[in-house]
Design a protein around this motif. Structure first.
Motif, PDB file in Angstrom:
ATOM      1  N   ALA A 131       0.889   0.739  -8.868  1.00 44.27           N
ATOM      2  CA  ALA A 131       1.934   1.673  -8.822  1.00 44.27           C
ATOM      3  C   ALA A 131       2.733   1.216  -7.474  1.00 44.27           C
ATOM      4  CB  ALA A 131       1.426   3.007  -8.622  1.00 44.27           C
ATOM      5  N   LYS A 132       4.043   1.329  -7.701  1.00 47.31           N
ATOM      6  CA  LYS A 132       5.140   1.203  -6.667  1.00 47.31           C
ATOM      7  C   LYS A 132       5.750   2.481  -6.089  1.00 47.31           C
ATOM      8  CE  LYS A 132       8.428  -0.430 -10.191  1.00 47.31           C
ATOM      9  NZ  LYS A 132       9.020  -1.764 -10.505  1.00 47.31           N
ATOM     10  N   PRO A 183       0.896  -1.295   0.021  1.00 44.01           N
ATOM     11  CA  PRO A 183       0.124   0.109  -0.129  1.00 44.01           C
ATOM     12  C   PRO A 183       0.937   1.259  -0.090  1.00 44.01           C
ATOM     13  CG  PRO A 183      -0.083  -1.171   2.244  1.00 44.01           C
ATOM     14  CD  PRO A 183       0.587  -1.893   1.213  1.00 44.01           C
ATOM     15  N   LEU A 184       0.206   2.348  -0.596  1.00 43.73           N
ATOM     16  CA  LEU A 184       1.213   3.438  -0.623  1.00 43.73           C
ATOM     17  C   LEU A 184       0.630   4.238   0.361  1.00 43.73           C
ATOM     18  CD1 LEU A 184       0.927   4.255  -4.659  1.00 43.73           C
ATOM     19  CD2 LEU A 184       2.798   3.199  -3.432  1.00 43.73           C
ATOM     20  N   ALA A 185       1.742   4.954   0.804  1.00 39.42           N
ATOM     21  CA  ALA A 185       1.490   6.162   1.801  1.00 39.42           C
ATOM     22  C   ALA A 185       0.780   7.457   1.411  1.00 39.42           C
ATOM     23  CB  ALA A 185       2.702   6.747   2.566  1.00 39.42           C
ATOM     24  N   PRO A 186      -0.100   7.807   2.052  1.00 40.36           N
ATOM     25  CA  PRO A 186      -1.113   8.920   1.790  1.00 40.36           C
ATOM     26  C   PRO A 186      -0.477   9.956   0.900  1.00 40.36           C
ATOM     27  CG  PRO A 186      -1.625   8.257   4.107  1.00 40.36           C
ATOM     28  CD  PRO A 186      -0.390   7.590   3.748  1.00 40.36           C
ATOM     29  N   GLU A 187       0.648  10.450   1.237  1.00 39.26           N
ATOM     30  CA  GLU A 187       1.315  11.470   0.502  1.00 39.26           C
ATOM     31  C   GLU A 187       1.705  10.945  -1.017  1.00 39.26           C
ATOM     32  OE1 GLU A 187       4.479   9.787   3.221  1.00 39.26           O
ATOM     33  OE2 GLU A 187       2.365  10.113   3.349  1.00 39.26           O
ATOM     34  N   VAL A 188       2.064   9.587  -0.878  1.00 39.75           N
ATOM     35  CA  VAL A 188       2.532   9.114  -2.521  1.00 39.75           C
ATOM     36  C   VAL A 188       1.105   8.791  -3.221  1.00 39.75           C
ATOM     37  CG1 VAL A 188       3.737   7.223  -3.687  1.00 39.75           C
ATOM     38  CG2 VAL A 188       4.149   8.101  -1.206  1.00 39.75           C
ATOM     39  N   ALA A 189       0.097   8.236  -2.592  1.00 44.60           N
ATOM     40  CA  ALA A 189      -1.080   8.018  -3.222  1.00 44.60           C
ATOM     41  C   ALA A 189      -1.532   9.414  -3.761  1.00 44.60           C
ATOM     42  CB  ALA A 189      -2.314   7.319  -2.386  1.00 44.60           C
ATOM     43  N   ALA A 190      -1.520  10.611  -3.071  1.00 51.09           N
ATOM     44  CA  ALA A 190      -1.833  11.766  -3.487  1.00 51.09           C
ATOM     45  C   ALA A 190      -1.347  12.384  -4.940  1.00 51.09           C
ATOM     46  CB  ALA A 190      -1.775  12.848  -2.535  1.00 51.09           C
ATOM     47  N   THR A 202       9.207  10.358  -1.722  1.00 50.34           N
ATOM     48  CA  THR A 202       8.722   9.167  -2.325  1.00 50.34           C
ATOM     49  C   THR A 202       7.669   9.520  -3.327  1.00 50.34           C
ATOM     50  OG1 THR A 202       9.479   8.064  -0.185  1.00 50.34           O
ATOM     51  CG2 THR A 202       7.868   6.958  -1.805  1.00 50.34           C
ATOM     52  N   VAL A 203       7.921   8.828  -4.507  1.00 48.85           N
ATOM     53  CA  VAL A 203       6.948   9.207  -5.378  1.00 48.85           C
ATOM     54  C   VAL A 203       6.402   7.965  -6.158  1.00 48.85           C
ATOM     55  CG1 VAL A 203       7.847  11.550  -6.158  1.00 48.85           C
ATOM     56  CG2 VAL A 203       8.659   9.285  -7.395  1.00 48.85           C
ATOM     57  N   PRO A 204       5.150   7.925  -6.874  1.00 47.76           N
ATOM     58  CA  PRO A 204       4.546   6.614  -7.354  1.00 47.76           C
ATOM     59  C   PRO A 204       5.398   6.528  -8.913  1.00 47.76           C
ATOM     60  CG  PRO A 204       2.922   8.139  -7.635  1.00 47.76           C
ATOM     61  CD  PRO A 204       4.174   8.831  -6.766  1.00 47.76           C
ATOM     62  N   THR A 205       5.567   5.176  -8.941  1.00 49.55           N
ATOM     63  CA  THR A 205       6.013   4.727 -10.327  1.00 49.55           C
ATOM     64  C   THR A 205       4.669   3.984 -11.114  1.00 49.55           C
ATOM     65  OG1 THR A 205       8.299   4.636  -9.952  1.00 49.55           O
ATOM     66  CG2 THR A 205       7.584   3.491 -11.867  1.00 49.55           C
TER      67      THR A 205
END
Length: 362
Positions: free
Chosen positions: A346-347, A20-27, A332-335
């Motif tokens: 996404a990772k 699961p992605l952290a909220p700031e990454v999912a944003a 941390t950013v989503p790929t």
């Protein structure tokens, strides 16, 4: 920037699961009803490409007729090959290259080997007879220097050597990612057109930014080099740097060293002589500060963790210069998955930022 490992591996045959992605990454994900290309989305959220370059002592380019499977090593010609192989010249990244004119019935396969020597490169060129000759060539190169004599009747032959060859390696493997297939192919075609136009003009005196001011340039359309979210992506030789979102005119100024190094540095994915991740980001910072003269310095890159940061040393012993660079983890950013709704699955991937840089007195 480097990918973070998942919390657990997926059992064989199970659906792909991402942590699961952290909220700031999912944003930073695209809207749930949007399906952008990965390169467009990475550019939209300002993803830093730093630290994502190939790290190797050499690149080996093997002509493989199209179409290419995914992965390219599933092609029968490359059976038994791996993306990284240990050759006499050092750890070598093996890439497929489109034959000239995309010829598919060529009886021999050309191989170009480019490796780092001091501050420059050496290049050796070979031809092999089919898969057996190709495997024999790489077995030879694993034990012998590329300059050593080739055995008679071995199924492969040496066809030349060169120093500091200027070349552009453009990732164009559409079977791996649509961004490289489209944007990479466009970049290769655009740069080849720039070269043709310059040569057709029959200009006697090179001018600033002339793409052939320094001599011949070879353009290779190659298989997956990683970082398709940064397409079009390319490696330039002899400097051994990889670039993100690059355009044909910019490639010309990189090859001729007329580009502003500090302005181009944010588009640099890294230098092939530094380990992937924070070490490449640190070396890039030195490049931004010193400029193109850095490429004339043989250098080593060493790094060590220090808590939640890294201290990286770039040492150009023969030039009598050395730098220490402090690097820490950044965003941390989503790929994202290319052209998938919401970019999923996404990772997460980590960017790195330089916090300090100083040159040691020697």
């Amino acid at each position: 920037m480097a990918s973070l490992p998942g919390a657990e591996l997926n059992p064989p045959g199970s659906p792909l699961r991402m942590p699961p992605l952290a909220p700031e990454v999912a944003a930073l994900l695209p809207a749930g009803d949007d399906a952008p290309r990965c390169a467009a989305h990475a550019a939209a959220i300002g993803t830093d490409p730093g630290g994502t370059s190939i790290a190797a002592g050499a690149v080996a380019l093997v002509e493989v007729p199209l179409p290419w499977p995914k992965p390219v090593f599933a092609d029968g010609l490359l059976e038994g090959f791996r993306p990284m192989m240990d050759l006499h010249v050092g750890p070598t990244r093996v890439l497929a290259a489109v034959p000239p004119d995309e010829r598919g019935q060529h009886s021999r396969n050309s191989v170009a080997l480019h490796w780092r020597v001091g501050a420059g490169t050496q290049s050796a060129y070979f031809e092999s007879d089919g898969p057996d000759g190709l495997r024999g060539l790489f077995a030879h190169l694993a034990r012998q220097s590329p300059a050593d004599p080739v055995p008679q009747g071995a199924g492969f032959a040496s066809v030349g050597y060169a120093e500091n060859e200027r070349a552009v390696l453009v990732c164009t493997q559409g079977s791996h990612d649509v961004c490289c297939g489209s944007e990479g192919t466009r970049l290769a075609a655009d740069f080849e057109a720039v070269l043709r136009a310059y040569r057709a003009a029959d200009v006697d005196e090179p001018y600033a930014g002339a793409p052939t001011a320094g001599g011949r340039v070879t353009v290779y359309r190659v298989s997956h080099t990683g970082g398709h979210r940064f397409a079009p992506t390319a490696m330039t030789l002899p400097d051994g740097r990889m670039w993100a979102g690059i355009e044909a005119g910019e490639v010309a100024t990189i090859l001729d060293r007329t580009a502003d190094a500090a302005m181009m540095a944010p588009r640099c994915r890294g230098w092939w002589g530094a380990p992937t991740g924070p070490a490449q980001v640190a070396e890039r910072a030195v490049f931004a500060q010193v400029g193109w003269p850095l490429e004339d310095m043989a250098r080593q890159v060493r790094f060590r963790p220090s808590g939640d940061r890294w201290n990286v040393e770039i040492v150009a012993a023969e030039a009598g210069r050395a730098w220490t660079v402090s690097v820490e983890a950044g965003r941390t950013v989503p790929t994202i998955a290319c052209r998938a709704l919401g970019g999923l699955p996404a990772k997460p991937a980590t960017e790195f930022r330089v916090t300090d840089i100083w040159e040691a007195s020697r």
